[in-house]
Design a protein around this motif. Sequence first.
Motif, mmCIF file in Angstrom:
data_model
loop_
_atom_site.group_PDB
_atom_site.id
_atom_site.type_symbol
_atom_site.label_atom_id
_atom_site.label_comp_id
_atom_site.label_asym_id
_atom_site.label_seq_id
_atom_site.Cartn_x
_atom_site.Cartn_y
_atom_site.Cartn_z
ATOM 1 N N MET A 1 0.847 -1.202 0.000
ATOM 2 C CA MET A 1 0.000 0.000 0.000
ATOM 3 C C MET A 1 0.876 1.243 0.000
ATOM 4 S SD MET A 1 -2.976 1.027 2.748
ATOM 5 C CE MET A 1 -3.924 2.529 2.536
ATOM 6 N N ASN A 2 0.503 2.267 -0.767
ATOM 7 C CA ASN A 2 1.270 3.492 -0.834
ATOM 8 C C ASN A 2 1.250 4.214 0.505
ATOM 9 O OD1 ASN A 2 1.845 3.113 -3.542
ATOM 10 N ND2 ASN A 2 -0.009 4.167 -4.210
ATOM 11 N N SER A 3 2.351 4.894 0.831
ATOM 12 C CA SER A 3 2.453 5.593 2.107
ATOM 13 C C SER A 3 1.851 6.987 2.014
ATOM 14 C CB SER A 3 3.921 5.679 2.533
ATOM 15 O OG SER A 3 4.684 6.380 1.560
ATOM 16 N N THR A 4 1.556 7.558 3.164
ATOM 17 C CA THR A 4 0.990 8.906 3.240
ATOM 18 C C THR A 4 1.982 9.921 2.689
ATOM 19 O OG1 THR A 4 -0.269 8.259 5.204
ATOM 20 C CG2 THR A 4 0.025 10.616 4.814
ATOM 21 N N ILE A 5 1.468 10.964 2.058
ATOM 22 C CA ILE A 5 2.322 11.981 1.442
ATOM 23 C C ILE A 5 3.316 12.550 2.450
ATOM 24 C CG2 ILE A 5 0.654 12.652 -0.327
ATOM 25 C CD1 ILE A 5 -0.040 15.079 1.452
ATOM 26 N N GLU A 94 -10.836 5.525 4.627
ATOM 27 C CA GLU A 94 -10.031 4.564 3.877
ATOM 28 C C GLU A 94 -10.549 4.368 2.452
ATOM 29 O OE1 GLU A 94 -6.906 2.062 3.208
ATOM 30 O OE2 GLU A 94 -7.273 3.101 5.104
ATOM 31 N N LYS A 95 -11.870 4.365 2.285
ATOM 32 C CA LYS A 95 -12.462 4.038 0.992
ATOM 33 C C LYS A 95 -12.674 5.254 0.092
ATOM 34 C CE LYS A 95 -15.028 0.048 2.825
ATOM 35 N NZ LYS A 95 -16.378 -0.482 3.138
ATOM 36 N N CYS A 96 -12.978 6.409 0.651
ATOM 37 C CA CYS A 96 -13.442 7.559 -0.136
ATOM 38 C C CYS A 96 -12.320 8.549 -0.406
ATOM 39 C CB CYS A 96 -14.596 8.257 0.573
ATOM 40 S SG CYS A 96 -16.057 7.209 0.755
ATOM 41 N N ILE A 97 -11.927 8.647 -1.656
ATOM 42 C CA ILE A 97 -10.803 9.499 -2.029
ATOM 43 C C ILE A 97 -11.098 10.966 -1.771
ATOM 44 C CG2 ILE A 97 -11.550 9.597 -4.452
ATOM 45 C CD1 ILE A 97 -8.567 9.694 -5.219
ATOM 46 N N ASP A 98 -12.352 11.402 -1.912
ATOM 47 C CA ASP A 98 -12.645 12.819 -1.700
ATOM 48 C C ASP A 98 -12.504 13.205 -0.236
ATOM 49 O OD1 ASP A 98 -14.980 11.275 -1.182
ATOM 50 O OD2 ASP A 98 -16.250 13.043 -1.384
ATOM 51 N N VAL A 99 -12.780 12.294 0.683
ATOM 52 C CA VAL A 99 -12.589 12.580 2.107
ATOM 53 C C VAL A 99 -11.100 12.685 2.419
ATOM 54 C CG1 VAL A 99 -12.956 11.734 4.456
ATOM 55 C CG2 VAL A 99 -14.769 11.529 2.750
ATOM 56 N N ARG A 100 -10.304 11.822 1.818
ATOM 57 C CA ARG A 100 -8.852 11.910 2.032
ATOM 58 C C ARG A 100 -8.295 13.207 1.471
ATOM 59 N NH1 ARG A 100 -9.293 6.617 0.169
ATOM 60 N NH2 ARG A 100 -8.128 7.008 -1.759
ATOM 61 N N LEU A 101 -8.864 13.686 0.374
ATOM 62 C CA LEU A 101 -8.390 14.919 -0.242
ATOM 63 C C LEU A 101 -8.905 16.166 0.483
ATOM 64 C CD1 LEU A 101 -8.949 13.997 -3.995
ATOM 65 C CD2 LEU A 101 -6.716 14.414 -2.943
ATOM 66 N N PHE A 102 -10.218 16.244 0.628
ATOM 67 C CA PHE A 102 -10.848 17.499 1.045
ATOM 68 C C PHE A 102 -11.414 17.486 2.456
ATOM 69 C CE2 PHE A 102 -11.904 17.097 -3.660
ATOM 70 C CZ PHE A 102 -10.770 17.787 -4.062
ATOM 71 N N GLY A 103 -11.334 16.337 3.144
ATOM 72 C CA GLY A 103 -11.909 16.251 4.468
ATOM 73 C C GLY A 103 -13.420 16.114 4.413
ATOM 74 N N ALA A 104 -14.051 16.147 5.586
ATOM 75 C CA ALA A 104 -15.508 16.032 5.653
ATOM 76 C C ALA A 104 -15.969 16.391 7.056
ATOM 77 C CB ALA A 104 -15.967 14.615 5.307
ATOM 78 N N THR A 105 -17.211 16.859 7.123
ATOM 79 C CA THR A 105 -17.844 17.112 8.411
ATOM 80 C C THR A 105 -19.185 16.412 8.406
ATOM 81 O OG1 THR A 105 -16.768 19.268 8.659
ATOM 82 C CG2 THR A 105 -18.723 18.854 10.009
ATOM 83 N N THR A 182 -2.320 9.680 -0.266
ATOM 84 C CA THR A 182 -1.107 9.215 -0.944
ATOM 85 C C THR A 182 -0.795 10.071 -2.164
ATOM 86 O OG1 THR A 182 -2.298 7.688 -2.405
ATOM 87 C CG2 THR A 182 -1.646 6.862 -0.216
ATOM 88 N N ASP A 183 0.428 9.903 -2.657
ATOM 89 C CA ASP A 183 0.804 10.588 -3.896
ATOM 90 C C ASP A 183 -0.076 10.120 -5.052
ATOM 91 O OD1 ASP A 183 2.898 12.169 -2.850
ATOM 92 O OD2 ASP A 183 4.286 10.487 -2.950
ATOM 93 N N GLU A 184 -0.501 8.865 -5.019
ATOM 94 C CA GLU A 184 -1.405 8.354 -6.059
ATOM 95 C C GLU A 184 -2.738 9.113 -6.012
ATOM 96 O OE1 GLU A 184 -2.903 4.396 -5.501
ATOM 97 O OE2 GLU A 184 -3.169 4.096 -7.662
ATOM 98 N N ASP A 185 -3.234 9.406 -4.817
ATOM 99 C CA ASP A 185 -4.461 10.189 -4.680
ATOM 100 C C ASP A 185 -4.296 11.571 -5.320
ATOM 101 O OD1 ASP A 185 -5.789 8.180 -3.251
ATOM 102 O OD2 ASP A 185 -5.176 8.991 -1.302
ATOM 103 N N ILE A 186 -3.158 12.202 -5.073
ATOM 104 C CA ILE A 186 -2.902 13.529 -5.637
ATOM 105 C C ILE A 186 -2.822 13.456 -7.155
ATOM 106 C CG2 ILE A 186 -1.306 15.483 -5.701
ATOM 107 C CD1 ILE A 186 -2.858 15.172 -3.081
#
Length: 303
Positions: A1-5, A94-105, A182-186
Amino acid sequence: MNSTIKNRSEILFLYDVSFANPNGDPVDENKPRIDEETGINIVTDVRLKRTIRDYLAEYKGKDVFILETRDKDGKLRTKDDRISDFGSNEDIIEKCIDVRLFGATTAVKDKTMTLTGPVQFGYGRSLHKVNMTYIKGTTVMPSQSGNNQGTFTEKYILPYSLISFYGIVNENAAKNQNIPLTDEDIDLMLEAMWNGTKNLMSNSKMGHMPRFLLQVVMKEKNYQIGELNKRIKFVHDVEDEELRDIKDGKIEIKELVESLNANKDKISAVRYVADERVVFSLNGDVCDIDDVLKGFSVEKLSF
């Protein structure tokens, strides 16, 4: 698994619209958003994030949390429904790329989540004054039974707007909140910005084109140059309101290049893609962006 940026990076994104509405204001007849004092077109970060989310969900098959979904009866599903799709907060992250990118409330029943997204964008702003145009038309179909002719249609558009966005990818926000970005997410986000803009094909959005996307990856911790969008200009010989095409002017990058060179020892890499119709200039002279960036570790993005 890719590591955190591990690295902070800055993003500059230019795209233009021709005879379209880049971001309507729902409380003002869906008119394009314009700063009344300056005549500058404004586009919210929410609009850009929606472009990214839609592309990732529809074209890349990624799980996206903030997405319009409907039940079998055609009714819009709620945030509670979306949470139930994924499970715990940890599962959503873990599953949702938009939450990893932009956060969520979220604050639904016994589940509360407040995350500040590692990726943040300011408002997009046009590099020139714009001229809003009102268009009225007709339809061939009556709006209701008993009418003998079609109804009138109306919409507000901009004949042209070249819009710049500035964003930051904050590695500390990911690390401190245990967000596994991850860098892959970016990379997927950058692809979504470029190709997602091309795929805005609704009636009001047809006419969008990405023109320049730049990512400056830093090696210096807790550091960014800042305000990359204010270090470029759209130089042209016609009045602002007469602009109709990217070829009507040049992107002047003198200040941007000076800033990059002044921070060269803090920059790990420069990544970019440019549309072939864009003309860049350096101190007024037409230049080749490839030549200008030769002194850096450069990666040309291809989507």
